[in-house]
Design a protein around this motif. Structure first.
Motif, PDB file in Angstrom:
ATOM      1  N   GLN A   1       1.251   4.164  -2.995  1.00  0.00           N
ATOM      2  CA  GLN A   1       1.093   5.600  -2.757  1.00  0.00           C
ATOM      3  C   GLN A   1       2.314   6.373  -3.239  1.00  0.00           C
ATOM      4  O   GLN A   1       2.196   7.472  -3.797  1.00  0.00           O
ATOM      5  CB  GLN A   1       0.854   5.853  -1.269  1.00  0.00           C
ATOM      6  CG  GLN A   1      -0.502   5.359  -0.785  1.00  0.00           C
ATOM      7  CD  GLN A   1      -0.687   5.528   0.714  1.00  0.00           C
ATOM      8  OE1 GLN A   1       0.271   5.835   1.445  1.00  0.00           O
ATOM      9  NE2 GLN A   1      -1.902   5.321   1.189  1.00  0.00           N
TER      10      GLN A   1
ATOM     11  N   HIS B   1       6.742   8.441   4.660  1.00  0.00           N
ATOM     12  CA  HIS B   1       5.587   7.976   5.424  1.00  0.00           C
ATOM     13  C   HIS B   1       5.550   6.453   5.543  1.00  0.00           C
ATOM     14  O   HIS B   1       4.799   5.921   6.359  1.00  0.00           O
ATOM     15  CB  HIS B   1       4.291   8.487   4.796  1.00  0.00           C
ATOM     16  CG  HIS B   1       3.906   9.854   5.271  1.00  0.00           C
ATOM     17  ND1 HIS B   1       3.576  10.118   6.578  1.00  0.00           N
ATOM     18  CD2 HIS B   1       3.815  11.039   4.615  1.00  0.00           C
ATOM     19  CE1 HIS B   1       3.292  11.398   6.715  1.00  0.00           C
ATOM     20  NE2 HIS B   1       3.434  11.980   5.551  1.00  0.00           N
TER      21      HIS B   1
ATOM     22  N   GLY C   1       0.823  -1.211   0.000  1.00  0.00           N
ATOM     23  CA  GLY C   1       0.000   0.000   0.000  1.00  0.00           C
ATOM     24  C   GLY C   1       0.851   1.252   0.000  1.00  0.00           C
ATOM     25  O   GLY C   1       0.570   2.217  -0.721  1.00  0.00           O
ATOM     26  N   TRP C   2       1.891   1.251   0.828  1.00  0.00           N
ATOM     27  CA  TRP C   2       2.823   2.390   0.836  1.00  0.00           C
ATOM     28  C   TRP C   2       3.504   2.523  -0.520  1.00  0.00           C
ATOM     29  O   TRP C   2       3.647   3.623  -1.056  1.00  0.00           O
ATOM     30  CB  TRP C   2       3.881   2.195   1.919  1.00  0.00           C
ATOM     31  CG  TRP C   2       5.100   3.050   1.695  1.00  0.00           C
ATOM     32  CD1 TRP C   2       5.187   4.399   1.859  1.00  0.00           C
ATOM     33  CD2 TRP C   2       6.377   2.619   1.204  1.00  0.00           C
ATOM     34  NE1 TRP C   2       6.459   4.842   1.515  1.00  0.00           N
ATOM     35  CE2 TRP C   2       7.202   3.761   1.113  1.00  0.00           C
ATOM     36  CE3 TRP C   2       6.906   1.378   0.852  1.00  0.00           C
ATOM     37  CZ2 TRP C   2       8.532   3.697   0.685  1.00  0.00           C
ATOM     38  CZ3 TRP C   2       8.220   1.309   0.433  1.00  0.00           C
ATOM     39  CH2 TRP C   2       9.022   2.459   0.341  1.00  0.00           C
TER      40      TRP C   2
ATOM     41  N   SER D   1       2.163   6.510  -7.009  1.00  0.00           N
ATOM     42  CA  SER D   1       1.137   7.476  -7.420  1.00  0.00           C
ATOM     43  C   SER D   1       1.639   8.907  -7.266  1.00  0.00           C
ATOM     44  O   SER D   1       1.436   9.752  -8.151  1.00  0.00           O
ATOM     45  CB  SER D   1      -0.120   7.268  -6.579  1.00  0.00           C
ATOM     46  OG  SER D   1      -1.093   8.248  -6.872  1.00  0.00           O
ATOM     47  N   ALA D   2       2.310   9.185  -6.140  1.00  0.00           N
ATOM     48  CA  ALA D   2       2.847  10.532  -5.912  1.00  0.00           C
ATOM     49  C   ALA D   2       3.898  10.876  -6.958  1.00  0.00           C
ATOM     50  O   ALA D   2       3.966  12.019  -7.448  1.00  0.00           O
ATOM     51  CB  ALA D   2       3.444  10.623  -4.507  1.00  0.00           C
TER      52      ALA D   2
ATOM     53  N   ALA E   1       5.747  11.007   0.772  1.00  0.00           N
ATOM     54  CA  ALA E   1       5.204   9.655   0.596  1.00  0.00           C
ATOM     55  C   ALA E   1       6.285   8.607   0.849  1.00  0.00           C
ATOM     56  O   ALA E   1       6.016   7.563   1.454  1.00  0.00           O
ATOM     57  CB  ALA E   1       4.626   9.496  -0.806  1.00  0.00           C
TER      58      ALA E   1
END
Length: 229
Positions: A115, A154, A111-112, A118-119, A151
Protein backbone atom coordinates in the motif's frame (compact mmCIF):
# COMPACT_ATOMS: atom_id res chain seq x y z
CA UNK A 1 3.31 35.48 7.12
CA UNK A 2 0.52 37.26 5.27
CA UNK A 3 -2.27 35.85 3.18
CA UNK A 4 -4.45 37.36 0.52
CA UNK A 5 -8.01 37.67 1.72
CA UNK A 6 -10.22 37.07 -1.28
CA UNK A 7 -13.34 35.22 -0.19
CA UNK A 8 -15.84 34.62 -2.92
CA UNK A 9 -19.55 34.60 -2.29
CA UNK A 10 -21.23 31.23 -2.17
CA UNK A 11 -24.54 30.29 -3.70
CA UNK A 12 -27.54 31.28 -1.55
CA UNK A 13 -28.69 27.66 -1.68
CA UNK A 14 -28.39 25.92 1.66
CA UNK A 15 -25.03 24.22 2.00
CA UNK A 16 -24.60 20.80 3.57
CA UNK A 17 -22.57 20.36 6.74
CA UNK A 18 -19.90 18.55 4.73
CA UNK A 19 -19.62 21.31 2.15
CA UNK A 20 -19.40 24.01 4.82
CA UNK A 21 -16.52 22.16 6.45
CA UNK A 22 -14.78 21.46 3.13
CA UNK A 23 -15.12 25.04 1.88
CA UNK A 24 -13.91 26.61 5.11
CA UNK A 25 -10.98 24.20 5.31
CA UNK A 26 -10.05 24.97 1.70
CA UNK A 27 -10.22 28.74 2.33
CA UNK A 28 -7.94 28.45 5.36
CA UNK A 29 -5.37 26.22 3.69
CA UNK A 30 -5.34 28.29 0.50
CA UNK A 31 -4.79 31.51 2.46
CA UNK A 32 -8.13 33.06 1.50
CA UNK A 33 -8.82 33.33 5.23
CA UNK A 34 -5.86 34.95 6.95
CA UNK A 35 -4.26 33.41 10.05
CA UNK A 36 -5.79 35.02 13.12
CA UNK A 37 -8.87 36.33 11.29
CA UNK A 38 -12.22 36.09 13.08
CA UNK A 39 -14.96 33.74 11.91
CA UNK A 40 -18.26 35.39 12.91
CA UNK A 41 -21.29 33.11 12.93
CA UNK A 42 -23.61 35.68 11.35
CA UNK A 43 -21.38 36.21 8.34
CA UNK A 44 -20.82 32.50 7.81
CA UNK A 45 -24.53 31.69 8.12
CA UNK A 46 -25.29 34.31 5.46
CA UNK A 47 -22.48 33.15 3.22
CA UNK A 48 -23.41 29.48 3.28
CA UNK A 49 -27.16 29.83 3.75
CA UNK A 50 -27.18 27.24 6.51
CA UNK A 51 -27.96 26.95 10.22
CA UNK A 52 -25.82 28.15 13.09
CA UNK A 53 -25.56 24.51 14.15
CA UNK A 54 -23.96 23.52 10.83
CA UNK A 55 -21.44 26.34 11.14
CA UNK A 56 -20.63 25.43 14.73
CA UNK A 57 -20.11 21.77 13.83
CA UNK A 58 -17.77 22.69 10.95
CA UNK A 59 -15.76 25.05 13.15
CA UNK A 60 -15.46 22.46 15.90
CA UNK A 61 -14.14 19.90 13.39
CA UNK A 62 -11.64 22.46 12.11
CA UNK A 63 -10.59 23.17 15.70
CA UNK A 64 -9.88 19.45 16.17
CA UNK A 65 -7.52 19.68 13.18
CA UNK A 66 -5.74 22.70 14.63
CA UNK A 67 -6.89 25.04 11.85
CA UNK A 68 -9.33 27.03 14.01
CA UNK A 69 -9.21 28.09 17.65
CA UNK A 70 -11.91 29.28 20.01
CA UNK A 71 -11.54 31.89 22.72
CA UNK A 72 -13.82 32.54 25.67
CA UNK A 73 -16.55 35.04 24.72
CA UNK A 74 -14.74 35.89 21.47
CA UNK A 75 -15.87 33.06 19.22
CA UNK A 76 -13.78 31.29 16.62
CA UNK A 77 -10.85 32.50 14.57
CA UNK A 78 -8.34 31.02 12.16
CA UNK A 79 -5.32 29.71 14.03
CA UNK A 80 -2.24 31.91 14.09
CA UNK A 81 0.98 30.83 12.43
CA UNK A 82 3.98 31.20 14.71
CA UNK A 83 7.60 30.18 14.51
CA UNK A 84 7.45 28.87 18.08
CA UNK A 85 4.50 26.61 17.34
CA UNK A 86 6.10 25.42 14.11
CA UNK A 87 9.33 24.51 15.91
CA UNK A 88 7.42 22.65 18.64
CA UNK A 89 5.24 20.87 16.10
CA UNK A 90 8.26 19.79 14.08
CA UNK A 91 10.05 18.42 17.13
CA UNK A 92 6.94 16.48 18.10
CA UNK A 93 6.49 15.10 14.60
CA UNK A 94 10.10 13.96 14.38
CA UNK A 95 9.67 12.08 17.64
CA UNK A 96 6.22 10.55 17.09
CA UNK A 97 6.17 10.00 13.32
CA UNK A 98 9.59 8.37 13.37
CA UNK A 99 8.46 6.14 16.26
CA UNK A 100 5.36 5.14 14.27
CA UNK A 101 7.44 4.44 11.17
CA UNK A 102 9.88 2.29 13.14
CA UNK A 103 6.98 0.26 14.51
CA UNK A 104 5.58 -0.14 10.99
CA UNK A 105 8.84 -1.32 9.43
CA UNK A 106 9.46 -3.77 12.26
CA UNK A 107 5.91 -5.08 12.64
CA UNK A 108 3.81 -4.49 9.51
CA UNK A 109 3.30 -7.14 6.85
CA UNK A 110 3.85 -7.06 3.09
CA UNK A 111 0.30 -5.77 2.60
CA UNK A 112 1.21 -2.50 4.30
CA UNK A 113 4.41 -2.33 2.26
CA UNK A 114 2.43 -2.76 -0.97
CA UNK A 115 0.00 0.00 0.00
CA UNK A 116 2.88 2.37 0.78
CA UNK A 117 4.53 1.58 -2.57
CA UNK A 118 1.22 2.15 -4.38
CA UNK A 119 0.68 5.48 -2.61
CA UNK A 120 4.19 6.56 -3.58
CA UNK A 121 3.60 5.54 -7.21
CA UNK A 122 0.58 7.86 -7.38
CA UNK A 123 2.43 10.70 -5.66
CA UNK A 124 5.45 10.37 -7.93
CA UNK A 125 3.25 10.82 -11.01
CA UNK A 126 1.14 13.72 -9.75
CA UNK A 127 2.12 17.30 -10.76
CA UNK A 128 3.27 19.20 -7.68
CA UNK A 129 2.18 22.73 -8.57
CA UNK A 130 -1.18 24.16 -9.61
CA UNK A 131 -1.16 25.14 -13.28
CA UNK A 132 -3.49 28.05 -12.57
CA UNK A 133 -1.39 29.23 -9.62
CA UNK A 134 2.20 27.93 -9.86
CA UNK A 135 3.03 29.39 -6.46
CA UNK A 136 0.68 26.87 -4.83
CA UNK A 137 0.74 23.10 -4.55
CA UNK A 138 -1.93 21.41 -6.65
CA UNK A 139 -4.83 19.89 -4.75
CA UNK A 140 -4.13 16.54 -6.40
CA UNK A 141 -0.53 16.57 -5.21
CA UNK A 142 -1.49 17.66 -1.70
CA UNK A 143 -3.92 14.74 -1.49
CA UNK A 144 -1.39 12.27 -2.92
CA UNK A 145 1.31 13.58 -0.58
CA UNK A 146 -0.93 13.16 2.45
CA UNK A 147 -1.97 9.68 1.29
CA UNK A 148 1.67 8.60 0.96
CA UNK A 149 2.72 9.79 4.39
CA UNK A 150 -0.46 8.46 5.97
CA UNK A 151 0.19 5.08 4.33
CA UNK A 152 3.60 4.95 5.99
CA UNK A 153 2.10 5.64 9.40
CA UNK A 154 -0.85 3.27 9.02
CA UNK A 155 1.57 0.37 9.26
CA UNK A 156 2.14 1.14 12.93
CA UNK A 157 0.25 -1.48 14.97
CA UNK A 158 0.16 0.69 18.11
CA UNK A 159 -3.13 2.54 17.76
CA UNK A 160 -2.28 5.36 20.16
CA UNK A 161 1.08 6.10 18.57
CA UNK A 162 -0.46 5.91 15.10
CA UNK A 163 -3.33 8.24 16.05
CA UNK A 164 -0.96 10.77 17.62
CA UNK A 165 1.31 10.71 14.57
CA UNK A 166 -1.59 11.21 12.15
CA UNK A 167 -2.97 14.05 14.28
CA UNK A 168 0.38 15.85 14.24
CA UNK A 169 0.58 15.49 10.47
CA UNK A 170 -2.89 17.01 10.16
CA UNK A 171 -1.88 19.92 12.39
CA UNK A 172 1.11 20.58 10.13
CA UNK A 173 -1.04 20.87 7.00
CA UNK A 174 -1.41 24.65 7.23
CA UNK A 175 2.36 25.09 7.42
CA UNK A 176 2.92 22.71 4.51
CA UNK A 177 0.52 24.66 2.33
CA UNK A 178 2.13 27.95 3.30
CA UNK A 179 5.57 26.64 2.46
CA UNK A 180 4.75 26.35 -1.25
CA UNK A 181 5.52 29.98 -2.26
CA UNK A 182 8.73 29.80 -0.22
CA UNK A 183 9.73 26.40 -1.52
CA UNK A 184 13.27 25.96 -2.72
CA UNK A 185 12.71 24.91 -6.34
CA UNK A 186 16.16 23.31 -6.35
CA UNK A 187 15.01 20.90 -3.66
CA UNK A 188 14.12 17.51 -5.14
CA UNK A 189 11.14 16.47 -3.01
CA UNK A 190 10.34 13.59 -5.35
CA UNK A 191 13.82 12.17 -4.76
CA UNK A 192 13.31 12.50 -1.01
CA UNK A 193 10.10 10.49 -1.23
CA UNK A 194 11.76 7.84 -3.40
CA UNK A 195 14.60 7.49 -0.91
CA UNK A 196 12.14 7.05 1.96
CA UNK A 197 10.08 4.38 0.21
CA UNK A 198 13.22 2.54 -0.92
CA UNK A 199 14.44 2.40 2.68
CA UNK A 200 11.00 1.23 3.82
CA UNK A 201 10.93 -1.59 1.26
CA UNK A 202 14.46 -2.57 2.30
CA UNK A 203 13.21 -2.60 5.90
CA UNK A 204 16.11 -0.35 6.87
CA UNK A 205 14.68 1.19 10.02
CA UNK A 206 17.49 3.63 10.80
CA UNK A 207 17.85 4.92 7.25
CA UNK A 208 14.09 5.35 6.73
CA UNK A 209 13.71 7.13 10.08
CA UNK A 210 16.59 9.50 9.37
CA UNK A 211 15.31 10.31 5.89
CA UNK A 212 11.79 11.02 7.15
CA UNK A 213 13.04 13.31 9.92
CA UNK A 214 15.23 15.24 7.47
CA UNK A 215 12.29 15.48 5.06
CA UNK A 216 10.06 16.95 7.78
CA UNK A 217 12.67 19.42 9.02
CA UNK A 218 13.58 20.82 5.59
CA UNK A 219 10.16 22.42 5.19
CA UNK A 220 10.34 23.85 8.69
CA UNK A 221 13.83 25.23 8.14
CA UNK A 222 12.67 27.02 4.99
CA UNK A 223 9.71 28.64 6.74
CA UNK A 224 11.80 29.70 9.73
CA UNK A 225 14.48 31.12 7.42
CA UNK A 226 11.87 33.17 5.57
CA UNK A 227 10.64 34.70 8.83
CA UNK A 228 13.97 35.76 10.20
CA UNK A 229 14.00 39.52 11.03
Amino acid sequence: MKATKALDSRSPARASKASVFDDLRSDILAGRLEPGSKLPFAGLVTRFGCSVGAIREALQRLAEQGLVVTEWQQGFRVTDISTEDLADLTDARCEIEILALRYAINKADVGWEAQAVSAHHILDRTPMYDEADPARFSEQWVEAHAAFHDALLHGCPNRRIRTAALSLRESAELYRRWSAPLHDRDRDIAAEHRAIIDAVVARDVDLASGLLCTHIRRTTDKLLEANQP
